[in-house]
Design a protein around this motif. Structure first.
Motif, PDB file in Angstrom:
ATOM      1  N   GLU A   1       0.813  -1.212   0.000  1.00  7.48           N
ATOM      2  CA  GLU A   1       0.000   0.000   0.000  1.00  7.48           C
ATOM      3  C   GLU A   1       0.849   1.266   0.000  1.00  7.48           C
ATOM      4  OE1 GLU A   1      -4.373   0.593   1.916  1.00  7.48           O
ATOM      5  OE2 GLU A   1      -2.772  -0.055   3.250  1.00  7.48           O
ATOM      6  N   GLY A   2       0.532   2.154  -0.951  1.00 11.45           N
ATOM      7  CA  GLY A   2       1.194   3.454  -1.001  1.00 11.45           C
ATOM      8  C   GLY A   2       2.577   3.451  -1.605  1.00 11.45           C
TER       9      GLY A   2
ATOM     10  N   PRO B   1       6.125   5.873 -22.828  1.00 12.07           N
ATOM     11  CA  PRO B   1       4.740   5.773 -23.308  1.00 12.07           C
ATOM     12  C   PRO B   1       4.041   4.471 -22.942  1.00 12.07           C
ATOM     13  CG  PRO B   1       6.268   5.358 -25.103  1.00 12.07           C
ATOM     14  CD  PRO B   1       7.114   5.762 -23.925  1.00 12.07           C
ATOM     15  N   ALA B   2       4.793   3.461 -22.486  1.00 12.20           N
ATOM     16  CA  ALA B   2       4.188   2.142 -22.287  1.00 12.20           C
ATOM     17  C   ALA B   2       4.127   1.717 -20.826  1.00 12.20           C
ATOM     18  CB  ALA B   2       4.968   1.087 -23.088  1.00 12.20           C
ATOM     19  N   ASP B   3       4.509   2.588 -19.891  1.00 10.12           N
ATOM     20  CA  ASP B   3       4.520   2.160 -18.490  1.00 10.12           C
ATOM     21  C   ASP B   3       4.521   3.386 -17.593  1.00 10.12           C
ATOM     22  OD1 ASP B   3       4.482   0.428 -16.391  1.00 10.12           O
ATOM     23  OD2 ASP B   3       6.526  -0.313 -16.629  1.00 10.12           O
ATOM     24  N   GLY B   4       4.290   3.160 -16.316  1.00 11.90           N
ATOM     25  CA  GLY B   4       4.314   4.246 -15.343  1.00 11.90           C
ATOM     26  C   GLY B   4       4.194   3.687 -13.940  1.00 11.90           C
ATOM     27  N   ARG B   5       4.600   4.499 -12.981  1.00 14.37           N
ATOM     28  CA  ARG B   5       4.502   4.084 -11.587  1.00 14.37           C
ATOM     29  C   ARG B   5       3.121   4.413 -11.038  1.00 14.37           C
ATOM     30  NH1 ARG B   5       9.765   6.198 -11.728  1.00 14.37           N
ATOM     31  NH2 ARG B   5      11.376   4.643 -11.246  1.00 14.37           N
ATOM     32  N   ILE B   6       2.568   3.440 -10.300  1.00 17.40           N
ATOM     33  CA  ILE B   6       1.295   3.652  -9.629  1.00 17.40           C
ATOM     34  C   ILE B   6       1.432   3.185  -8.179  1.00 17.40           C
ATOM     35  CG2 ILE B   6       0.010   3.275 -11.772  1.00 17.40           C
ATOM     36  CD1 ILE B   6      -0.937   0.577 -10.423  1.00 17.40           C
ATOM     37  N   ALA B   7       0.505   3.625  -7.350  1.00 20.51           N
ATOM     38  CA  ALA B   7       0.435   3.173  -5.957  1.00 20.51           C
ATOM     39  C   ALA B   7      -0.957   2.610  -5.715  1.00 20.51           C
ATOM     40  CB  ALA B   7       0.723   4.318  -4.998  1.00 20.51           C
ATOM     41  N   LEU B   8      -1.024   1.464  -5.057  1.00 25.27           N
ATOM     42  CA  LEU B   8      -2.293   0.819  -4.724  1.00 25.27           C
ATOM     43  C   LEU B   8      -2.691   1.173  -3.299  1.00 25.27           C
ATOM     44  CD1 LEU B   8      -1.734  -2.777  -6.162  1.00 25.27           C
ATOM     45  CD2 LEU B   8      -2.892  -0.856  -7.252  1.00 25.27           C
ATOM     46  N   TYR B   9      -4.001   1.275  -3.074  1.00 20.94           N
ATOM     47  CA  TYR B   9      -4.530   1.557  -1.740  1.00 20.94           C
ATOM     48  C   TYR B   9      -5.795   0.746  -1.519  1.00 20.94           C
ATOM     49  CZ  TYR B   9      -1.568   5.735  -1.936  1.00 20.94           C
ATOM     50  OH  TYR B   9      -0.508   6.593  -2.044  1.00 20.94           O
TER      51      TYR B   9
END
Length: 667
Positions: free
Chosen positions: A269-270, A314-322
């Motif tokens: 998380e986060g 263009p094909a990816d990126g950082r995300i955070a789950l919560y």
């Protein structure tokens, strides 16, 4: 003294690692009283050590060898500090028989024998008025007049001194000491508690009634109990953390299902991670049978949300789950300013006005913007807002579309980007509680760190670049320790001197096998662990430094996407960059080639994103693989020559290990 130094070092080193302005801001926002209320009142009976209490009582009562009185002056000091004592009690507190000393003190008018509670006790002359006014004890004649002036609040002073020189006690015990009724003593004790002199609660282990205790005595008991816990354990080798973290994250346990997926998300998380790494490697390693549909199901029920952090091409990126019920206390209001472009502004205004909206609704709004932006412009604007952390979707379909070719049919193109369809778009600001108390947020974030790493130190906070540094987290952890929620100590060598963990996590940590087992040619598969280098379950490169490598090798181990690390007994032995093409060997004393050989075989048996089932090794330690000393051993393990180097697939490597016709020492 060691306990006090430990606390001093923690307070004046670990609390001060943030810039001055941030330290001041954090000091103003952290409410210690509210933090204690959020943590709840611990049952001290379960936390304190009876042996520590008894040892302290012996010390306070001058019954230990080093505190015994050795002359008449020290007997006089004893009576002033401890209070009234019988002759037998004085004898037990002196290095020699005190009769002669007491006679000299009586002659000098410095001590007197009086009747208290039906027995003869000795008191210091300075306390004559105190006992007279509190208990009606008549002082003997001949005492100086200055000792007979009326005492101020005599019974309160008598009770306070009793508390200062004893451990936790019940009201009846104090009342019996002076032949008083509990009803006479109880109001006095309550008044002292209101003044902060005494503390009342479930304190003494094994007790059944609420206890009274001097506040400073209780603090000393806590310090000594914690010091005993810290001294009971010796710091472990850093390789134990390399074994513990993958097990803490449940990697390789084979558990699956929605509940297991939620548990895994709770530990992540986060934490900003590349979407490709999260969906193709990190979650599948933790959840058996993981599918993208299972993640969508959780999002569809509202249990899980995601927030963009930064693009990676263009094909990816950082995300955070919560987890949605935790998002309000973990998320900060979006720091990025909303883009001033009319298209960006139109999308944000629509979501603020209409709430969660489907893609076609946003497309309709975009078409009304002056200049009639193209589909490509609309797509770029939408992703700008995603990576700025301003908008999100209630499914993961948009993330799965990253890197995919857009449909060529004119009909699909006219529909304006069904590549992003699936779910509704909404503002991240709707997930943030703007009125959340800073203390509650600090507690929630600290608990996330404990869930993620099991053991929290300064390195864990630095690895995630938390605002304010380690100082605010340390203050929360220190309060959690006092409340009995976590334990503090020096558990792992190589980490910061102040380390905190849940009791269960510390027990699991100490149960892990240290990386010092004898090495032979038979390498157990259970001793090997293959992890993505950027996986939070890999302690190296974040919590712990990478081991040293040869100086002439240009390749350096880094926590990046597409890189892998193989751990043997918790220690890194192989680093593979670019999905295995370039390998780096970490040398350890007396490490045979069989370990590295087994590490390459283990690497070939995992599924790497984009590898299409085959591992291609081109270089080892910066040299062509054909020139590496391990070349022949890898050929014997089932790797085959290829124009690029050595090639092996999961099935090929497995067959090589099982085929007795191959000279493989690891089968």
């Amino acid at each position: 003294a060691r306990s006090l130094v430990f606390a001093y070092v923690a307070a004046y080193i670990y609390e001060q690692d943030a810039p001055l302005a941030e330290r001041k801001a954090q000091a103003l926002t952290l409410d210690r009283t509210l933090l204690a209320e959020l943590l709840g009142q611990a049952e001290l009976r379960e936390l304190l050590d009876e042996a520590v209490i008894q040892e302290l009582e012996q010390d306070l009562q001058h019954l230990t060898e080093h505190r015994r009185a050795r002359d008449r002056d020290e007997v006089h000091d004893l009576l002033r500090r401890v209070g009234d004592l019988t002759l037998d009690e004085i004898i037990g507190r002196c290095s020699d028989h005190p009769a002669a000393w007491l006679g000299q003190l009586t002659h000098e008018g410095r001590a007197a024998e009086v009747g208290i509670a039906g027995e003869k006790r000795w008191i210091a002359a300075e306390d004559a008025a105190l006992y007279r006014d509190a208990l009606g004890v008549m002082p003997p004649s001949g005492l100086p007049e200055r000792f007979l002036a009326n005492a101020e609040r005599p019974l309160q002073r008598l009770c306070a001194r009793y508390a200062r020189t004893h451990g936790p006690f019940v009201t009846e015990r104090l009342a019996q000491r002076y032949s008083l009724r509990p009803a006479q003593v109880d109001p006095v004790l309550h008044h002292l508690a209101q003044e902060g002199v005494l503390v009342r609660g479930e304190i003494r282990p094994g007790g059944v009634e609420p206890d009274w205790c001097d506040a400073e005595v209780l603090r000393t008991i806590k310090r000594r109990t914690l010091a005993k816990l810290r001294n009971d354990v010796a710091p472990l080798d850093s390789s134990v953390l390399g074994t513990f973290l993958p097990a803490w994250h449940g990697i390789g346990e084979g558990r699956g299902g929605p509940r297991r997926l939620q548990e895994a998300i709770g530990q992540l998380e986060g934490l900003p991670l590349p979407w490709s790494l999260l969906s193709q490697t990190v979650l599948p390693a933790r959840v058996a049978g993981f599918t993208a549909e299972a993640l969508d199901m959780l999002a569809a029920t509202g249990a899980v949300v995601w927030v963009g952090r930064s693009p990676l091409g263009p094909a990816d990126g950082r995300i955070a789950l919560y987890r949605r019920d935790h998002a309000s206390s973990l998320l900060e209001p979006p720091a990025a300013a909303a883009p001033g472009d009319p298209l960006h502004r139109a999308i944000l205004d629509h979501l603020a006005r209409r709430g969660a909206s489907f893609l076609f609704e946003l497309e309709s709004t975009a078409r009304e913007v002056e200049g009639h932006p193209s589909v490509a412009d609309f797509k770029a604007a939408l992703w700008d807002l995603v990576w700025a952390g301003l908008i999100t979707n209630d499914t993961f379909a948009p993330l799965r579309s990253l890197g995919k070719r857009e449909p060529r049919s004119s009909r699909t193109a006219r529909r304006g980007g069904q590549w992003l369809a699936g779910g509704r778009w909404s503002l991240v600001a709707n997930l943030v509680d703007a009125h959340a108390d800073p203390t509650a947020k600090a507690l929630a974030r600290t608990q996330v760190l404990l869930e993620r790493y099991g053991l929290v130190s300064r390195e864990a906070v630095q690895a995630e670049d938390w605002p304010g540094g380690y100082g605010p987290v340390y203050k929360v952890l220190k309060t959690m320790e006092e409340a009995g929620k976590v334990r503090r100590g020096y558990f792992i060598e190589g980490l910061g001197g102040t380390q905190f963990g849940y009791g269960g996590a510390i027990d699991r940590l100490r149960g892990c096998k240290p990386g010092d087992a004898p090495v032979d040619e038979d390498i157990a598969p259970a001793d090997l662990r293959v992890l993505a280098a950027a996986d939070p379950a890999n302690a190296y490169g974040s919590l712990l430094p990478w081991p040293d490598t040869a100086e002439e090798v240009e390749l350096r181990a880094r926590r990046v996407g597409g890189a892998w690390v193989v751990l043997w007994q918790g220690r890194p032995v192989l680093y593979a960059a670019q999905n295995g093409r370039h390998a780096l060997l970490f040398d350890h004393p007396a490490l045979p080639e069989a370990v590295w050989e087994s590490a390459f075989v283990a690497l070939a048996q995992i599924t790497m994103p984009g590898r299409k089932g085959f591992l291609v090794i081109e270089k080892i330690d910066g040299k062509p693989v054909r020139e590496a000393p391990l070349h022949q051993r890898l050929r014997c393990s089932g790797f085959e020559s290829d124009p690029r180097g050595l090639v092996a697939g999961p099935g090929l490597a497995s067959a090589a290990r099982a085929d007795p016709s191959l000279p493989n020492r690891n089968r």
